[in-house]
Design an enzyme around this catalytic site. Sequence first.
Site, mmCIF file in Angstrom:
data_model
loop_
_atom_site.group_PDB
_atom_site.id
_atom_site.type_symbol
_atom_site.label_atom_id
_atom_site.label_comp_id
_atom_site.label_asym_id
_atom_site.label_seq_id
_atom_site.Cartn_x
_atom_site.Cartn_y
_atom_site.Cartn_z
ATOM 1 N N SER A 48 0.826 -1.193 0.000
ATOM 2 C CA SER A 48 0.000 0.000 0.000
ATOM 3 C C SER A 48 0.873 1.261 0.000
ATOM 4 C CB SER A 48 -0.991 -0.054 1.172
ATOM 5 O OG SER A 48 -2.026 0.873 0.998
ATOM 6 N N HIS A 77 -3.630 -1.862 -4.706
ATOM 7 C CA HIS A 77 -5.063 -2.164 -4.528
ATOM 8 C C HIS A 77 -5.865 -1.862 -5.803
ATOM 9 C CE1 HIS A 77 -3.953 -2.219 -0.306
ATOM 10 N NE2 HIS A 77 -3.668 -0.940 -0.333
#
Length: 169
Positions: free
Chosen positions: A49, A90
């Site tokens: 992330s 993501h």
Amino acid sequence: EIKKKILSSDIIYVGGGNTLKMMRLWRRLGVDCILKTAYQKGIVLSGISAGSICWFETGLSDSLSFYNPKSWKYIKVRGLGLLKGINCPHYDSKGREKGFQKMIQKNGGQGIAIENNCAIEFIDGKYFKIITSKPFANAYHVRKKYGKVISEKIEQKKELSPLSELYQR
């Protein structure tokens, strides 16, 4: 003390969170320069992330959601620039693909989009390999070509591939 801990490590792992805040803090404390030195020394740098975005020139971030969870937009956050291009972790999460494609449409550039359960291993800035923990997880090369945004799946291979393959499509 921060410099000693980072430069005596074998591996640095950066988790997720507020990329914008993290990068501002790193720059204010000089951690950005220490991490670049760690990279030059061959210390393994990794993360998910925000910890993926930080190694690239820039990345698509949801950092504004930390300040106003009900009304926010994806933003472009400047990373350390150790890896070429714009990163989007993501990619298969709600709104990310559309947000990333809007960013590429507006700003151009070469993007690397990574779905959940997928990672990219980069070695010495010369080679890469796609690694997945689920068979349906993928990574994509996203770029603007002839005014349109194109997203192409990066094929998973058993061996390392030259980094130039990511950007010469």
